[in-house]
Design a protein around this motif. Structure first.
Motif, PDB file in Angstrom:
ATOM      1  N   PRO A  15       4.666   3.088  -3.263  1.00  0.00           N
ATOM      2  CA  PRO A  15       3.424   2.775  -2.539  1.00  0.00           C
ATOM      3  C   PRO A  15       3.336   1.283  -2.231  1.00  0.00           C
ATOM      4  CG  PRO A  15       2.964   3.171  -4.857  1.00  0.00           C
ATOM      5  CD  PRO A  15       4.422   3.468  -4.649  1.00  0.00           C
ATOM      6  N   GLU A  16       2.628   0.967  -1.179  1.00  0.00           N
ATOM      7  CA  GLU A  16       2.436  -0.429  -0.802  1.00  0.00           C
ATOM      8  C   GLU A  16       1.535  -1.114  -1.825  1.00  0.00           C
ATOM      9  OE1 GLU A  16       0.709  -3.013   2.910  1.00  0.00           O
ATOM     10  OE2 GLU A  16       1.783  -1.153   3.327  1.00  0.00           O
ATOM     11  N   GLU A  17       1.858  -2.355  -2.134  1.00  0.00           N
ATOM     12  CA  GLU A  17       1.068  -3.150  -3.069  1.00  0.00           C
ATOM     13  C   GLU A  17       0.096  -4.013  -2.257  1.00  0.00           C
ATOM     14  OE1 GLU A  17       3.248  -4.679  -6.651  1.00  0.00           O
ATOM     15  OE2 GLU A  17       4.968  -4.263  -5.342  1.00  0.00           O
ATOM     16  N   SER A  74       7.750   2.280 -11.600  1.00  0.00           N
ATOM     17  CA  SER A  74       7.128   2.679 -10.328  1.00  0.00           C
ATOM     18  C   SER A  74       7.908   3.796  -9.640  1.00  0.00           C
ATOM     19  CB  SER A  74       7.019   1.480  -9.382  1.00  0.00           C
ATOM     20  OG  SER A  74       6.164   0.504  -9.912  1.00  0.00           O
ATOM     21  N   SER A  78       6.746   7.682  -8.760  1.00  0.00           N
ATOM     22  CA  SER A  78       6.836   8.172  -7.375  1.00  0.00           C
ATOM     23  C   SER A  78       7.795   9.345  -7.227  1.00  0.00           C
ATOM     24  CB  SER A  78       7.268   7.023  -6.457  1.00  0.00           C
ATOM     25  OG  SER A  78       6.270   6.032  -6.414  1.00  0.00           O
TER      26      SER A  78
END
Length: 137
Positions: A15-17, A74, A78
């Motif tokens: 996911p984008e931070e 992470s 995911s």
């Protein structure tokens, strides 16, 4: 076909931070952001690169190692199961891939040959274009 996923394992897309990116765009320093966003492999990778540029090899290794492990966490969240593509073209994956690259670079600098080989294989297996893209930056 070059780049084709022959194993059939789906790509892992992190996911984008958004909060981290917004703070970086606002001029916050990676060192300050590491305390606020300790799970961000992007921040740890940036710290590893800064330390490397300043000749602080051991610090670069330590920062990269944290970024690598945070990235693994992470990836697992995911859906990653220990193998499969982690494409460079997906910008949120780049923090992990940069940390992985930085770890290999620092491991080479301290003479940790087996680690270098393992990391090069992992980086290539994740995305064979990542190393060239990182080195071109």
């Amino acid at each position: 076909m070059v780049g084709e996923n022959l194993l059939g394992i789906p790509e892992t897309l992190l996911p984008e931070e958004t909060d981290v990116l917004a703070r970086l765009d606002a001029g916050d320093e990676p060192l300050d952001l590491a305390a606020k966003f300790p799970s961000s492999s992007l921040v740890w990778g940036l710290l590893a690169n800064e330390a490397h540029a300043e000749g602080r090899t051991v610090e670069s290794y330590a920062f990269a190692r944290v970024g690598y492990h945070r990235g693994l966490d992470s990836l697992r969240k995911s859906g990653w199961r220990g193998q499969g593509p982690v494409p460079w073209r997906h910008a949120p994956n780049r923090g992990f891939l940069r940390s992985l690259y930085a770890l290999g670079r620092a491991a080479a600098a301290i003479g940790e040959a087996e680690e270098v080989e393992r990391i090069e294989k992992f980086l290539n297996d994740s995305d064979s274009s990542a190393k060239g893209a990182i080195e071109a930056e």
